[in-house]
Structures are given as structure tokens and as C-alpha cells.
Write a protein that holds these residues in place. Structure first.
Motif, short mmCIF file in Angstrom:
data_model
loop_
_atom_site.label_atom_id
_atom_site.label_comp_id
_atom_site.label_asym_id
_atom_site.label_seq_id
_atom_site.Cartn_x
_atom_site.Cartn_y
_atom_site.Cartn_z
N ALA A 57 -95.58 -50.55 -35.80
CA ALA A 57 -96.10 -49.62 -36.79
C ALA A 57 -97.62 -49.75 -36.91
O ALA A 57 -98.32 -48.75 -37.09
CB ALA A 57 -95.43 -49.87 -38.14
N THR A 109 -98.75 -46.38 -35.34
CA THR A 109 -98.74 -45.41 -36.43
C THR A 109 -99.80 -45.68 -37.49
O THR A 109 -99.85 -45.00 -38.50
CB THR A 109 -97.35 -45.35 -37.11
OG1 THR A 109 -97.12 -46.54 -37.88
CG2 THR A 109 -96.25 -45.19 -36.08
N GLU A 128 -89.11 -48.41 -39.03
CA GLU A 128 -90.30 -47.59 -38.80
C GLU A 128 -91.32 -47.74 -39.92
O GLU A 128 -92.39 -47.11 -39.87
CB GLU A 128 -89.91 -46.11 -38.70
CG GLU A 128 -89.02 -45.75 -37.53
CD GLU A 128 -88.74 -44.25 -37.49
OE1 GLU A 128 -89.64 -43.46 -37.83
OE2 GLU A 128 -87.61 -43.89 -37.14
N ALA A 172 -100.22 -48.50 -39.35
CA ALA A 172 -99.81 -49.37 -40.46
C ALA A 172 -100.71 -50.61 -40.51
O ALA A 172 -101.43 -50.92 -39.57
CB ALA A 172 -98.36 -49.78 -40.27
N THR A 208 -88.88 -43.85 -42.72
CA THR A 208 -89.32 -43.42 -41.40
C THR A 208 -90.82 -43.12 -41.41
O THR A 208 -91.44 -43.03 -42.47
CB THR A 208 -88.57 -42.15 -40.97
OG1 THR A 208 -88.95 -41.06 -41.85
CG2 THR A 208 -87.06 -42.36 -41.03
N THR A 209 -91.35 -42.94 -40.23
CA THR A 209 -92.74 -42.52 -40.13
C THR A 209 -92.94 -41.17 -40.81
O THR A 209 -93.95 -40.94 -41.49
CB THR A 209 -93.17 -42.46 -38.65
OG1 THR A 209 -92.90 -43.71 -38.03
CG2 THR A 209 -94.65 -42.16 -38.52
N TRP A 210 -91.99 -40.26 -40.64
CA TRP A 210 -92.05 -38.95 -41.30
C TRP A 210 -92.12 -39.12 -42.80
O TRP A 210 -92.89 -38.42 -43.48
CB TRP A 210 -90.82 -38.14 -40.90
CG TRP A 210 -90.85 -36.71 -41.36
CD1 TRP A 210 -91.30 -35.61 -40.68
CD2 TRP A 210 -90.39 -36.21 -42.64
NE1 TRP A 210 -91.15 -34.47 -41.44
CE2 TRP A 210 -90.59 -34.82 -42.65
CE3 TRP A 210 -89.84 -36.82 -43.76
CZ2 TRP A 210 -90.27 -34.01 -43.73
CZ3 TRP A 210 -89.50 -36.03 -44.85
CH2 TRP A 210 -89.72 -34.63 -44.83
N LYS A 241 -94.08 -47.72 -42.31
CA LYS A 241 -95.53 -47.77 -42.20
C LYS A 241 -96.16 -48.36 -43.46
O LYS A 241 -97.19 -49.02 -43.40
CB LYS A 241 -96.08 -46.36 -41.94
CG LYS A 241 -97.58 -46.28 -41.74
CD LYS A 241 -98.01 -44.87 -41.36
CE LYS A 241 -99.53 -44.78 -41.22
NZ LYS A 241 -99.96 -43.42 -40.83
N TYR A 246 -93.45 -41.44 -44.53
CA TYR A 246 -94.77 -41.89 -44.99
C TYR A 246 -95.66 -40.71 -45.30
O TYR A 246 -96.40 -40.70 -46.30
CB TYR A 246 -95.43 -42.77 -43.93
CG TYR A 246 -96.78 -43.29 -44.34
CD1 TYR A 246 -96.90 -44.43 -45.13
CD2 TYR A 246 -97.95 -42.64 -43.95
CE1 TYR A 246 -98.14 -44.90 -45.54
CE2 TYR A 246 -99.20 -43.10 -44.34
CZ TYR A 246 -99.29 -44.23 -45.13
OH TYR A 246 -100.52 -44.69 -45.53
N ASN A 247 -95.61 -39.67 -44.45
CA ASN A 247 -96.47 -38.51 -44.63
C ASN A 247 -95.89 -37.45 -45.55
O ASN A 247 -96.63 -36.56 -45.99
CB ASN A 247 -96.78 -37.87 -43.27
CG ASN A 247 -97.66 -38.73 -42.40
OD1 ASN A 247 -98.47 -39.51 -42.90
ND2 ASN A 247 -97.51 -38.62 -41.10
#
Length: 272
Positions: free
Chosen positions: A187, A191, A156, A193, A111-113, A158, A115-116
Motif C-alpha cells: 500500500a 498506492t 488493501e 499509503a 479497499t483502495t477504492w 491505505k 479510501y478515495n
């Protein structure tokens, strides 16, 4: 790829009846999209499979299905959820074995979450991979036994490399990479990507399948090719460097426009 690739398409059996001549004018690869429904897999999927076998008799392209995906992730922390996911994928492989499909699309867990945050917690990245193995270990073995390949599609994602490393971790010819161009472009646009062709380069010869859809970088549009702003020349240039012969599957919302998308690619000199 030494010559212009032949594109295939994703569709339901109803649409295959409509596009039968188009799908048979060349050996176009087909992705059947009836069998990701839990309602069908829990019901009379055998009748739909028998219909597929009749409709596809004589089809020369490669045949795959989109596996189930609604409502779950392959990296669930809950063992009961993982058991349900295993069940659904085993049902999907039952379909593949019955109709002679040798590829099933499943969805990435990233998920995008993630990635961080995956590197914000000790061992989180490795733990996610291990949960995927707990979910898929028996599924991969079954896929190997029936000669089917699971292809993991970016949703999602990234980081285009994380899913590739997940695929590689199974050390199995029955686990490979899928790319959805619209998801990658979302993405990229929303976001931060990399662009779509970077996803192709990251996958390299582990790439076994690609969903071709156009988009605007904001949402998952599934527009006909040429209607959005993806740089298709860069995508096909990257594909042209591969030896893995991935299935090039047009996956657009309005299935009646599949012929137009093929014609657009032909006019651009990118595919046939």
C-alpha cells in the motif's frame, strides 16, 4: 517490549512436523493455516483438528489459526453473503475451540477504492462499519464465549486508522488489530499509503498480531525477511513501544525458509 521478542510463524500442520524442533526451542507462537479452506471446513475438519491436537501437545507458544477469507468481504451489502461469512467464521471458531486456539485472523473490508470514495457518499463510512457489525455481531459474541480474539488484518488498507476505528467500534476484548507488513508495504509503495511503522503506531496497543513478510512495495511477495526492502528497524522500534505483546508471526511463501528468516532477525539484533 523490554527485551528481544520471540518470533513465531504461520504454517500448515505438515510444515509444523518439519519445523517442530524450531517451534519448540522457545515458546514460539504458531498460526495454523490449514483451516481457512472452505472445502476443509465443509468436510472432515474434525480429523485435521484431532491431528493438530496431537501434534501440538506440549507446544508452549500461543496458538491461533488463519480464518476463512477467500471469496468474500465482511462488509458485503448482500445479506445472503453475510450469512455465508457468518457460517464460515463460526466454523473457524469451532476449530479454535476444538484445538485450543485463542486467536483467529480475519481480513479487513477496506479497499483502495474505499479510501478515495467513502467520504464521497453520505454515511458510506458509517454504513460500511454497520455492515461489518451485521456480519460479525454473533461471531464476536461466540469468540467472547470461548476466549478467542478475532484480529482484523490489513489487505488493501491505505488508511492505517480506519481498521483500528472499526476494531474499536465493537467495544470488545475479542476484536483486535492485525498488521501484515507486506500488505502495508504494498500500500505504501503502490498506492501512497504511509510506511509500515506508521501502521504499527496507528494500531497502538490494539495490535494483537502481525504477519512478518518482506516485499518490494509493488506486490504481496511474502519473501523471507531480509530479501525485500522493508525498513525492519523502524518496524521493530515501533513494536518496542507497545505493551500489548502482539504475536509476531513470520508468514512467508516458502515455509522451508522460516529458519533463515528467524536467523536473519537474530543477526540484525531485532528478535529471537
Amino acid at each position: 517490549m523490554s527485551e528481544l521478542p520471540i518470533v513465531g510463524a504461520a504454517m500448515t500442520l505438515d510444515y509444523y512436523e518439519i519445523h517442530r524442533d524450531l517451534m519448540r526451542e522457545l515458546p514460539r507462537d504458531l498460526e495454523i493455516q490449514d483451516f481457512f479452506s472452505a472445502d476443509l471446513l465443509e468436510g472432515d475438519w474434525q480429523s485435521a483438528a484431532e491431528r493438530a491436537k496431537q501434534l501440538l501437545d506440549g507446544h508452549e507458544g500461543r496458538i491461533g489459526i488463519h480464518g476463512p477469507f477467500w471469496g468474500f468481504t465482511i462488509a458485503s451489502q448482500d445479506p445472503d453473503i453475510r450469512a455465508v461469512v457468518q457460517k464460515r467464521f463460526m466454523q473457524g471458531l469451532d476449530v479454535c475451540e476444538t484445538i485450543g486456539a485463542n486467536q483467529m485472523v480475519i481480513h479487513s473490508p477496506y479497499t483502495t477504492w474505499d479510501y478515495n470514495n467513502l467520504d464521497n457518499y453520505a454515511e458510506a463510512r458509517a454504513q460500511l462499519v454497520e455492515r461489518c457489525h451485521e456480519t460479525l455481531r454473533d461471531v464476536v459474541k461466540r469468540a467472547e464465549d470461548i476466549g478467542c480474539v478475532l484480529v482484523i488484518e490489513n489487505i488493501e488498507d491505505k488508511d492505517p486508522h480506519a481498521r483500528v476505528e472499526l476494531c474499536r467500534s465493537f467495544d470488545s476484548d475479542s476484536v483486535r488489530v492485525s498488521i501484515d507488513t507486506g500488505h502495508a508495504f504494498y500500500a505504501h509503495g503502490s498506492t501512497g499509503a504511509p510506511p509500515v511503522d506508521y501502521y504499527v503506531h496507528a494500531a497502538g496497543n490494539l495490535l494483537n498480531h502481525i504477519h512478518l513478510q518482506d516485499a518490494d512495495g509493488y506486490a504481496d511477495r511474502h519473501w523471507s525477511l531480509g530479501e525485500g526492502t522493508i525498513c525492519w528497524k523502524s518496524v521493530f522500534a515501533a513494536l518496542g513501544l507497545l505493551d500489548s505483546n502482539p504475536r509476531l508471526i513470520i508468514e512467508i511463501r516458502d515455509k522451508s525458509n522460516i529458519p533463515d528468516s528467524i536467523a536473519w532477525l537474530q543477526a540484525q539484533g531485532l528478535a529471537r
